[in-house]
Scaffold this motif. Structure first.
Motif, PDB file in Angstrom:
ATOM      1  N   LEU A  86       8.906  -5.249   0.116  1.00  0.00           N
ATOM      2  CA  LEU A  86       9.764  -6.585  -0.002  1.00  0.00           C
ATOM      3  C   LEU A  86       9.160  -7.761   0.767  1.00  0.00           C
ATOM      4  O   LEU A  86       9.269  -8.790   0.242  1.00  0.00           O
ATOM      5  CB  LEU A  86      11.095  -6.251   0.922  1.00  0.00           C
ATOM      6  N   ASP A  87       8.148  -7.644   1.859  1.00  0.00           N
ATOM      7  CA  ASP A  87       7.561  -8.562   2.313  1.00  0.00           C
ATOM      8  C   ASP A  87       6.507  -9.296   1.237  1.00  0.00           C
ATOM      9  O   ASP A  87       6.183 -10.291   1.211  1.00  0.00           O
ATOM     10  CB  ASP A  87       6.975  -8.324   3.544  1.00  0.00           C
ATOM     11  N   LEU A  88       5.991  -8.314   0.576  1.00  0.00           N
ATOM     12  CA  LEU A  88       4.936  -8.623  -0.413  1.00  0.00           C
ATOM     13  C   LEU A  88       5.613  -9.639  -1.441  1.00  0.00           C
ATOM     14  O   LEU A  88       4.765 -10.566  -1.771  1.00  0.00           O
ATOM     15  CB  LEU A  88       4.322  -7.309  -1.071  1.00  0.00           C
ATOM     16  N   PHE A  89       6.783  -9.561  -1.865  1.00  0.00           N
ATOM     17  CA  PHE A  89       7.389 -10.201  -2.876  1.00  0.00           C
ATOM     18  C   PHE A  89       7.572 -11.694  -2.364  1.00  0.00           C
ATOM     19  O   PHE A  89       7.714 -12.546  -3.021  1.00  0.00           O
ATOM     20  CB  PHE A  89       9.064  -9.710  -3.095  1.00  0.00           C
ATOM     21  N   ALA A  90       7.419 -12.009  -1.139  1.00  0.00           N
ATOM     22  CA  ALA A  90       7.916 -13.160  -0.597  1.00  0.00           C
ATOM     23  C   ALA A  90       6.441 -14.065  -0.457  1.00  0.00           C
ATOM     24  O   ALA A  90       6.511 -15.107  -0.470  1.00  0.00           O
ATOM     25  CB  ALA A  90       8.060 -13.251   1.112  1.00  0.00           C
ATOM     26  N   ILE A  91       5.441 -13.219  -0.927  1.00  0.00           N
ATOM     27  CA  ILE A  91       4.150 -13.884  -0.925  1.00  0.00           C
ATOM     28  C   ILE A  91       3.850 -14.494  -2.246  1.00  0.00           C
ATOM     29  O   ILE A  91       3.849 -13.633  -3.166  1.00  0.00           O
ATOM     30  CB  ILE A  91       2.907 -12.937  -0.347  1.00  0.00           C
ATOM     31  N   PRO A  92       3.465 -15.908  -2.267  1.00  0.00           N
ATOM     32  CA  PRO A  92       3.459 -16.169  -3.823  1.00  0.00           C
ATOM     33  C   PRO A  92       1.876 -15.554  -4.449  1.00  0.00           C
ATOM     34  O   PRO A  92       0.858 -15.509  -3.796  1.00  0.00           O
ATOM     35  CB  PRO A  92       2.745 -17.678  -3.584  1.00  0.00           C
ATOM     36  N   PHE A  98      -1.793 -13.265  -0.913  1.00  0.00           N
ATOM     37  CA  PHE A  98      -1.297 -12.279  -1.776  1.00  0.00           C
ATOM     38  C   PHE A  98      -2.478 -11.326  -2.123  1.00  0.00           C
ATOM     39  O   PHE A  98      -2.181 -10.035  -2.033  1.00  0.00           O
ATOM     40  CB  PHE A  98      -0.811 -12.996  -3.272  1.00  0.00           C
ATOM     41  N   ARG A  99      -3.623 -11.739  -2.234  1.00  0.00           N
ATOM     42  CA  ARG A  99      -4.745 -10.605  -2.485  1.00  0.00           C
ATOM     43  C   ARG A  99      -5.081  -9.749  -1.421  1.00  0.00           C
ATOM     44  O   ARG A  99      -5.119  -8.637  -1.383  1.00  0.00           O
ATOM     45  CB  ARG A  99      -6.064 -11.562  -2.923  1.00  0.00           C
ATOM     46  N   VAL A 100      -5.007 -10.485   0.057  1.00  0.00           N
ATOM     47  CA  VAL A 100      -4.953  -9.464   1.075  1.00  0.00           C
ATOM     48  C   VAL A 100      -3.769  -8.724   1.185  1.00  0.00           C
ATOM     49  O   VAL A 100      -4.231  -7.425   1.737  1.00  0.00           O
ATOM     50  CB  VAL A 100      -5.074 -10.553   2.279  1.00  0.00           C
ATOM     51  N   ALA A 101      -2.802  -8.935   0.797  1.00  0.00           N
ATOM     52  CA  ALA A 101      -1.488  -7.969   1.046  1.00  0.00           C
ATOM     53  C   ALA A 101      -1.863  -6.865   0.146  1.00  0.00           C
ATOM     54  O   ALA A 101      -1.360  -5.635   0.400  1.00  0.00           O
ATOM     55  CB  ALA A 101      -0.363  -8.897   0.677  1.00  0.00           C
ATOM     56  N   LEU A 102      -2.163  -7.203  -1.074  1.00  0.00           N
ATOM     57  CA  LEU A 102      -2.522  -6.257  -1.913  1.00  0.00           C
ATOM     58  C   LEU A 102      -3.510  -5.249  -1.553  1.00  0.00           C
ATOM     59  O   LEU A 102      -3.161  -3.810  -1.807  1.00  0.00           O
ATOM     60  CB  LEU A 102      -2.842  -6.562  -3.540  1.00  0.00           C
ATOM     61  N   LEU A 103      -4.377  -5.590  -1.290  1.00  0.00           N
ATOM     62  CA  LEU A 103      -5.416  -4.624  -0.504  1.00  0.00           C
ATOM     63  C   LEU A 103      -5.118  -4.069   0.721  1.00  0.00           C
ATOM     64  O   LEU A 103      -5.082  -2.681   0.741  1.00  0.00           O
ATOM     65  CB  LEU A 103      -6.939  -5.506  -0.009  1.00  0.00           C
ATOM     66  N   HIS A 104      -4.207  -4.674   1.604  1.00  0.00           N
ATOM     67  CA  HIS A 104      -3.466  -3.902   2.827  1.00  0.00           C
ATOM     68  C   HIS A 104      -2.570  -2.871   2.217  1.00  0.00           C
ATOM     69  O   HIS A 104      -2.689  -1.708   2.566  1.00  0.00           O
ATOM     70  CB  HIS A 104      -2.636  -5.001   3.594  1.00  0.00           C
ATOM     71  N   MET A 105      -1.867  -3.334   1.142  1.00  0.00           N
ATOM     72  CA  MET A 105      -0.678  -2.080   0.587  1.00  0.00           C
ATOM     73  C   MET A 105      -1.754  -1.100  -0.060  1.00  0.00           C
ATOM     74  O   MET A 105      -1.220   0.015   0.377  1.00  0.00           O
ATOM     75  CB  MET A 105      -0.074  -2.881  -0.512  1.00  0.00           C
ATOM     76  N   THR A 106      -2.673  -1.478  -0.715  1.00  0.00           N
ATOM     77  CA  THR A 106      -3.258  -0.093  -1.543  1.00  0.00           C
ATOM     78  C   THR A 106      -4.028   0.693  -0.521  1.00  0.00           C
ATOM     79  O   THR A 106      -4.147   1.898  -0.648  1.00  0.00           O
ATOM     80  CB  THR A 106      -4.576  -0.751  -2.459  1.00  0.00           C
TER      81      THR A 106
END
Length: 187
Positions: A86-92, A98-106
């Motif tokens: 849900l926090d990822l959805f807040a990042i544009p 967003f790229r850092v968040a995707l790597l964090h999630m992966t």
């Protein structure tokens, strides 16, 4: 030049607000950082138990404890992942954050899969007996190392990019003196 800065500030403010305050935590109080303490603590504990199983005369209880700590960590990670998503959805999208968040999630999802596999490996047959095997211990240590890297990226999201962190003007409210003179400290 002012237009790109204004757009960046608007996108930054978007990443500070929850998509759903009820599910992800209200402004300035995200649930994800609270929830990640469960898998981190459980998985660190499991590695301690794994190592300790090689240092005691009767290691069975430590091997079983490590296995169940791994399971607890997997369950906790899945709950933390739901809120983190849900926090990822807040990042544009299209931003560095967003790229850092995707790597964090992966990385977190890979670690969770590795720990789930480690749990099933340990449970195979009659379950854990004796000291934890070298392969299981190595998988645990490697998974924890990757989790540390992912945690670094999570810290970068919060502390460098300010994702789900209150705006600095809100933070400054905590430093307004409540009584007495500003700058005066009592011992």
């Amino acid at each position: 030049m002012a237009e790109p800065l204004h757009e960046a500030e608007a996108l930054h403010q978007q990443a500070k607000r929850p998509v759903s305050a009820a599910l992800a935590g209200p402004y300035g109080h995200p649930f994800h950082p609270i929830l990640v303490t469960v898998p981190i603590g459980a998985w660190v504990g499991s590695l301690v138990f794994d190592i300790a199983s090689h240092l005691v005369d009767d290691p069975d209880f430590l091997a079983r404890g490590a296995m169940w700590l791994i399971a607890l960590g997997v369950i906790g990670a899945l709950v933390a992942a739901l809120v983190g998503f849900l926090d990822l959805f807040a990042i544009p999208p299209g931003t560095r954050a967003f790229r850092v968040a995707l790597l964090h999630m992966t990385l977190n999802l890979l670690v969770t899969v590795a720990y789930a596999g480690n749990f099933w490996w340990r449970q195979a047959g009659e379950g854990p007996t004796g000291s934890v095997g070298a392969g299981m211990l190595a998988l645990n240590a490697a998974s924890l190392a990757v989790l540390g890297l992912s945690g670094y990226l999570g810290g970068k999201l919060a502390y460098h990019y300010g994702v789900r962190v209150a705006h600095e003007s809100t933070q400054a409210e905590g430093f307004v003196p409540t009584h007495g003179r500003a700058g005066r400290h009592s011992g």
